[in-house]
Structure formats: C-alpha cells, structure tokens
Design an enzyme around this catalytic site. Structure first.
Site, mmCIF file in Angstrom:
data_model
loop_
_atom_site.group_PDB
_atom_site.id
_atom_site.type_symbol
_atom_site.label_atom_id
_atom_site.label_comp_id
_atom_site.label_asym_id
_atom_site.label_seq_id
_atom_site.Cartn_x
_atom_site.Cartn_y
_atom_site.Cartn_z
ATOM 1 N N ASP A 28 -23.287 25.683 -12.748
ATOM 2 C CA ASP A 28 -23.239 25.087 -14.078
ATOM 3 C C ASP A 28 -24.331 25.671 -14.968
ATOM 4 O O ASP A 28 -25.220 26.393 -14.513
ATOM 5 C CB ASP A 28 -23.310 23.557 -14.003
ATOM 6 C CG ASP A 28 -24.641 23.040 -13.498
ATOM 7 O OD1 ASP A 28 -25.681 23.383 -14.075
ATOM 8 O OD2 ASP A 28 -24.651 22.259 -12.520
ATOM 9 N N LYS A 29 -24.250 25.349 -16.242
ATOM 10 C CA LYS A 29 -25.121 25.952 -17.252
ATOM 11 C C LYS A 29 -26.593 25.755 -16.932
ATOM 12 O O LYS A 29 -27.431 26.621 -17.224
ATOM 13 C CB LYS A 29 -24.779 25.345 -18.619
ATOM 14 C CG LYS A 29 -25.371 26.065 -19.809
ATOM 15 C CD LYS A 29 -24.812 25.464 -21.101
ATOM 16 C CE LYS A 29 -25.319 26.208 -22.313
ATOM 17 N NZ LYS A 29 -24.743 25.664 -23.572
#
Length: 244
Positions: free
Chosen positions: A113-114
């Site tokens: 994820d980011k």
C-alpha cells in the site's frame, strides 16, 4: 539456446515498446538493428529469445532492453502506489518510459500500500507472478512494523496459533511468526497476501501500525545498497530463491 522460444523481430521489438511494426521495419532498413555484429534488415526473421539476447542485439546503437521474462526488484518508497491508473506517484514511473509500453505489461507481484515501503517485485512473466502469489506456494513475506503502543507479550502466540479471524472475514489466518525487536517494533512473517493484512492483524490485538517495511520475499532479501526509489533486475538464481 535449444528450446528457447522464437519470435519475429518486428513483433518482438513491438511488444517491447520500440514502436509499430512499420517503424521497426524502417529502423531495420537503415541499419538500426544489429544482431551479433551484423545489420538485421529483414525484421520478419524469427530469432530465439534467449537470456543473452540483450548482450547480442543493439537497437539504434544501444543494447536491447531485457527480453520478455524480466523480474525487477524495487525498493518501494513511501507515497508510491502499485497501480497503473491511480492519481499520484506510481511505482511504474521509476522504470524506463519504454518499458511502460511492453506487452505483456510489467505488473507488480502482489502489492504494497501507499504507506508501506520496501521490497516490491515486478515482472512481465504471468506464470511467475501467479507462482509467487499462489496460496499453495506459501511464499513467506517478512515485514518490519513500528507500532503506536507497546506489545503486551501475547501477540506472538496468537499469531502463531493460526486461529485469528480478521474483521469482516470468516476464514482464520494461517499461522504467522512474530519476532519482537523492541517494545514497539516487531518483525512479522506471513504466508498469505490478504488486503492490508499486517495492519489488520495488529489492529485485531488493539495496536496500530505507524510504519511498515517489507524486508524479504521467500529467500530474497532487500539489499542494503538498493536505495529507496531505485531498482535492479534479478538474475535467474535470485528469482528461484523466492521459492526456497
């Protein structure tokens, strides 16, 4: 190489993002394609796609890009998204521009994820991608987590028991190994790839992950000399080490 797949030169170079077939044909006519030191003007010729092709072929005076079957190791920095289309910085933007036109496309092997950094693999080899992410393979992923609150000491036994059920799910997690590094830092080894899995595991025991970094996939560790945002190609032996 005996048994290596073959392809027409124009089709191969087109799939690698070098241009349309007509553009590649024009490039061949003017001596822009060289194989084993000889101008290759007939782009309809079939050639073997061997691992050493990038050392034997030149396009416009430059070595050929890695042929199909490449595997990339990226030290993913924070803030980048594992997507081709989302807004903001994308992991594919760190690759050469032409590589983003390859067909089959280069894709991430799983996602980070980011707000997760660390070891990310990318490939254009669909079979390899599915081998790595297949639940049947049990390829281990190792994360280092920095937590908002001190560990209470029972998390390791709970994760190792293999009975934890995440919120919104019915199937228990497979056993996972927790190594305590400090009161608020731990290394977690998992063999599944569920959505935001590590963050949700710690949330299930009343904690919050403030920072998450993937250190290893299978037998392949992120090297210290690979800076955030940089990448390199894997050798065949390194790729196979994913399944050790």
């Amino acid at each position: 190489m005996s048994g290596a797949p073959t392809a027409r030169v124009d089709k191969l170079l087109g799939s690698m993002g070098y241009g349309s077939r007509s553009e590649i044909a024009r490039l061949g006519k003017v001596g822009g394609i060289v194989l084993d030191g000889v101008d290759l003007k007939d782009v309809s010729k079939r050639i073997a796609i061997t691992p050493d092709l990038a050392t034997r072929m030149e396009i416009d005076g430059r070595p050929l890009d890695p042929p199909p079957g490449l595997v990339i190791m990226l030290n993913k920095p924070l803030g980048m998204t594992c997507s081709h289309k989302e807004d903001g910085a994308l992991v594919y933007e760190v690759l050469p521009e032409r590589w983003r036109r390859r067909d089959p496309a280069i894709s991430t092997i799983g996602r980070l994820d980011k707000q997760t950094s660390g070891l990310l693999l990318l490939t254009d080899d669909g079979d390899l991608l599915h081998r790595v992410i297949s639940p049947k393979r049990h390829v281990a992923k190792v994360y280092r987590a920095t937590l908002a609150r001190p560990l209470v000491g029972t998390e390791g036994d709970l994760f190792a028991a293999g009975g934890l059920v995440l919120e919104g799910e019915a199937k228990p997690l497979a056993p996972a190994a927790l190594e305590v590094l400090s009161e608020t830092e731990a290394r977690l080894t998992v063999t599944e790839g569920r959505y935001h899995m590590v963050r949700r595991m710690f949330a299930a025991v009343g904690n919050h992950v403030e920072a998450l970094h993937r250190e290893r996939v299978g037998g392949l560790s992120l090297p210290d000399d690979l800076a955030p945002g940089t990448w390199r190609l894997l050798t065949g032996a390194e790729t196979e080490s994913l399944f050790v």
